[in-house]
Scaffold this motif. Structure first.
Motif, short mmCIF file in Angstrom:
data_model
loop_
_atom_site.label_atom_id
_atom_site.label_comp_id
_atom_site.label_asym_id
_atom_site.label_seq_id
_atom_site.Cartn_x
_atom_site.Cartn_y
_atom_site.Cartn_z
N LYS A 149 29.99 59.49 40.66
CA LYS A 149 29.89 60.74 39.90
C LYS A 149 30.58 60.59 38.56
O LYS A 149 30.06 61.02 37.53
CB LYS A 149 30.52 61.88 40.70
CG LYS A 149 30.49 63.22 39.97
CD LYS A 149 31.15 64.31 40.79
CE LYS A 149 31.12 65.64 40.04
NZ LYS A 149 31.81 66.72 40.77
N LEU A 150 31.74 59.95 38.56
CA LEU A 150 32.45 59.73 37.30
C LEU A 150 31.69 58.74 36.43
O LEU A 150 31.54 58.94 35.24
CB LEU A 150 33.87 59.22 37.57
CG LEU A 150 34.68 58.80 36.35
CD1 LEU A 150 34.82 59.96 35.37
CD2 LEU A 150 36.06 58.30 36.76
N VAL A 204 34.95 68.73 31.92
CA VAL A 204 33.87 67.75 31.85
C VAL A 204 33.73 67.36 30.38
O VAL A 204 33.61 68.24 29.53
CB VAL A 204 32.55 68.31 32.39
CG1 VAL A 204 31.45 67.27 32.31
CG2 VAL A 204 32.70 68.79 33.83
N TRP A 216 29.46 62.32 35.09
CA TRP A 216 30.63 63.13 34.75
C TRP A 216 30.74 63.27 33.23
O TRP A 216 31.61 62.74 32.60
CB TRP A 216 31.90 62.53 35.35
CG TRP A 216 33.10 63.41 35.21
CD1 TRP A 216 33.34 64.59 35.86
CD2 TRP A 216 34.25 63.18 34.38
NE1 TRP A 216 34.55 65.11 35.47
CE2 TRP A 216 35.13 64.26 34.57
CE3 TRP A 216 34.61 62.16 33.49
CZ2 TRP A 216 36.36 64.36 33.90
CZ3 TRP A 216 35.83 62.26 32.83
CH2 TRP A 216 36.69 63.35 33.04
N TRP A 217 29.78 63.96 32.67
CA TRP A 217 29.76 64.22 31.23
C TRP A 217 28.85 65.41 30.98
O TRP A 217 28.09 65.82 31.86
CB TRP A 217 29.26 62.99 30.44
CG TRP A 217 27.91 62.48 30.84
CD1 TRP A 217 27.62 61.57 31.81
CD2 TRP A 217 26.65 62.88 30.29
NE1 TRP A 217 26.27 61.36 31.89
CE2 TRP A 217 25.64 62.15 30.96
CE3 TRP A 217 26.27 63.76 29.27
CZ2 TRP A 217 24.29 62.30 30.68
CZ3 TRP A 217 24.92 63.90 28.98
CH2 TRP A 217 23.94 63.17 29.67
#
Length: 329
Positions: free
Chosen positions: A27-28, A44, A32-33
């Motif tokens: 996810k990161l 975020v 994650w943006w």
């Protein structure tokens, strides 16, 4: 200046602390943006922070060949060796699945129906991976690229990977000559482009109102999406989402495609969240333009002065002259 630096240190510390407590998740790494601040919830990163919060994304901050850019026509170089782009569908229509990814309207073609491009500035054959739509909350913005500082209501990006050198998109996007993106500006009209009409008619677009929604489309002719011109603009750049890899050849078609005002309104009603979360329009899903630096913008649009080099001296660059048939309005 000090405030920005202090905040970036805090963000980097946050990443270090969270990643030391647990492995960095996909996810990161992948999603994650964001393009704009979230209404509520945890932090975020928006585009100005993409390159600060994850070392794997540092090109977003320090890269020298980033995209999108503002296409200043006075900087364009006529290249007589730029041949027309070749589209190969094998004479077949394609199917694909349209997704609301939370960030884009994305059409991913069925792997059984291959669409390839070659020629033009490309030295290899590239396979279509995704058709992605960017669009704005107002008619004066929504395209990632600008033309002489002017935005358009939207931009279609056909994203391809180099099938001659790499096995798939994931491998190609990290490596040289990996990606080719055909970009077409979207403008408003009373009539819609035939391909986009299939995606944006009411019966279809309402199937992907929320994040993770998907809808299958069949019998699509990708050639219908291409405007009737062999003229384009090209430069070397990056993908426009993290990790901002600088592996993309951009080809901007010198004619727009059209959608109706109602179809643009329907796009703005798409939510970037799941149905049980607060509505937040997907519109304005664009990265700000990046510095051109020492790059050339080449074109096969003929100038009064023809040059084959790529001078850094701006005074030597020929001036763009749009014509009524192929020029942007």
């Amino acid at each position: 200046m000090h405030v920005v630096w202090d905040l970036s240190v805090i963000l980097q510390t946050y990443i270090i602390c969270t990643s030391s407590a647990q492995p960095i998740t996909s996810k990161l790494d992948e999603s994650w943006w964001a393009y704009k601040d979230v209404v509520q919830g945890s932090f975020v990163p928006v585009p100005s922070f993409w390159g600060l919060v994850n070392s794997a994304w540092n090109l977003c901050a320090i890269g020298k060949r980033q995209s999108p850019i503002d296409i200043e026509t006075s900087h364009m170089i006529f290249d007589p060796y730029l041949t027309p782009l070749r589209l190969n569908t094998g004479g077949r229509k394609m199917g694909g699945t349209m997704y609301n990814t939370g960030k884009h309207v994305s059409l991913r073609p069925d792997k059984a129906h291959l669409v390839n491009i070659s020629g033009g500035p490309l030295g290899y054959s590239y396979r279509l991976e995704e058709v992605r739509l960017h669009f704005g909350s107002e008619d004066s913005q929504g395209s990632e690229h600008l033309l002489n500082g002017q935005g358009f209501p939207g931009e279609v990006q056909l994203i391809h990977y180099n099938q001659d050198l790499y096995a798939n998109y994931s491998e190609a996007v990290r490596n040289p000559h990996g990606i080719a993106v055909v970009s077409i500006f979207i403008k408003l009209s009373e009539n819609s482009n035939a391909f986009l009409n299939r995606m944006l008619n009411r019966d279809t677009i309402t199937r992907i109102n929320y994040k993770h929604d998907a809808f299958l489309l069949m019998g699509l002719n990708i050639a219908d999406l291409y405007p009737d011109t062999i003229r384009y603009i090209t430069y070397e750049g990056s993908i426009t989402i993290p990790p901002c890899y600088e592996t993309s050849t951009w080809i901007l078609i010198n004619k727009p495609v059209y959608v109706t005002q109602m179809q643009m309104h329907s796009l703005r009603l798409l939510s970037q969240n799941e149905p049980y979360k607060i509505f937040m329009s997907m519109s304005d899903n664009t990265r700000p333009t990046q510095p051109l630096l020492q790059r050339c913008i080449r074109t096969n649009i003929n100038f009064s002065k023809q040059g084959r080099d790529c001078p850094n001296n701006r005074a030597l660059r020929p001036q763009y002259r749009g014509n009524t048939k192929d020029g942007h309005q």
